[in-house]
Design a protein around this motif. Structure first.
Motif, short mmCIF file in Angstrom:
data_model
loop_
_atom_site.label_atom_id
_atom_site.label_comp_id
_atom_site.label_asym_id
_atom_site.label_seq_id
_atom_site.Cartn_x
_atom_site.Cartn_y
_atom_site.Cartn_z
N LEU A 1 1.64 5.70 -5.34
CA LEU A 1 1.01 4.86 -4.74
C LEU A 1 -0.23 5.25 -4.02
O LEU A 1 -1.05 5.02 -4.31
N TRP B 1 -3.55 5.81 -7.21
CA TRP B 1 -3.29 4.52 -7.67
C TRP B 1 -3.93 4.08 -8.86
O TRP B 1 -3.23 3.15 -9.72
N LYS C 1 -2.18 2.20 -11.86
CA LYS C 1 -2.64 0.81 -11.77
C LYS C 1 -2.91 0.46 -13.25
O LYS C 1 -2.56 -0.63 -13.91
N ASP D 1 -2.90 -9.05 -7.77
CA ASP D 1 -1.21 -8.57 -7.88
C ASP D 1 -1.27 -7.29 -7.77
O ASP D 1 -0.06 -6.77 -7.07
N LEU D 2 -2.14 -6.38 -7.94
CA LEU D 2 -1.96 -4.81 -7.83
C LEU D 2 -2.92 -4.31 -6.88
O LEU D 2 -3.03 -3.02 -6.71
N LYS D 3 -3.24 -5.18 -5.85
CA LYS D 3 -3.95 -4.68 -4.65
C LYS D 3 -3.09 -3.90 -3.70
O LYS D 3 -2.00 -4.28 -3.45
N TYR D 4 -3.53 -2.66 -3.63
CA TYR D 4 -2.60 -1.82 -2.78
C TYR D 4 -3.32 -1.38 -1.38
O TYR D 4 -4.48 -1.03 -1.35
N ASP E 1 3.31 -1.14 0.99
CA ASP E 1 4.12 -0.47 -0.27
C ASP E 1 4.85 -1.78 -0.60
O ASP E 1 5.02 -2.16 -1.64
N GLU F 1 5.34 -4.80 0.11
CA GLU F 1 4.41 -5.94 -0.27
C GLU F 1 3.99 -6.02 -1.62
O GLU F 1 4.25 -6.71 -2.48
N LEU F 2 3.43 -4.89 -2.08
CA LEU F 2 3.13 -4.68 -3.61
C LEU F 2 4.31 -4.72 -4.46
O LEU F 2 4.21 -5.50 -5.26
N ARG G 1 5.21 -8.31 -5.03
CA ARG G 1 4.35 -9.08 -5.88
C ARG G 1 4.70 -8.85 -7.32
O ARG G 1 4.94 -9.53 -8.13
#
Length: 63
Positions: free
Chosen positions: A8, A12, A16, A30-33, A38, A40-41, A44
């Motif tokens: 990540l 990323w 992604k 959805d793919l916001k890092y 980590d 939280e991703l 989702r």
């Protein structure tokens, strides 16, 4: 540090892109890092693709 967390942090954008190829309905949100978020991703992704946390982590590691 766990290898999936390194993936990540490392590249990323490339990871992604691979995730979006596999699941085209995922949004940028959805793919916001964010660094340090980590889990939280992964949470989702779990909700969106219907896999367990372990399955999501193993999948990210395999990319």
């Amino acid at each position: 540090m766990e290898s999936w967390k390194l993936k990540l942090k490392g590249d990323w954008n490339q990871t992604k892109g691979k995730i979006k190829q596999a699941y085209g309905d995922l949004t940028d949100d959805d793919l916001k890092y964010e660094e340090g978020k980590d889990d939280e991703l992964v949470g989702r992704l779990q909700k969106k693709i219907g896999k367990t946390k372990d399955e999501v982590i193993k999948w990210i590691e395999s990319l």
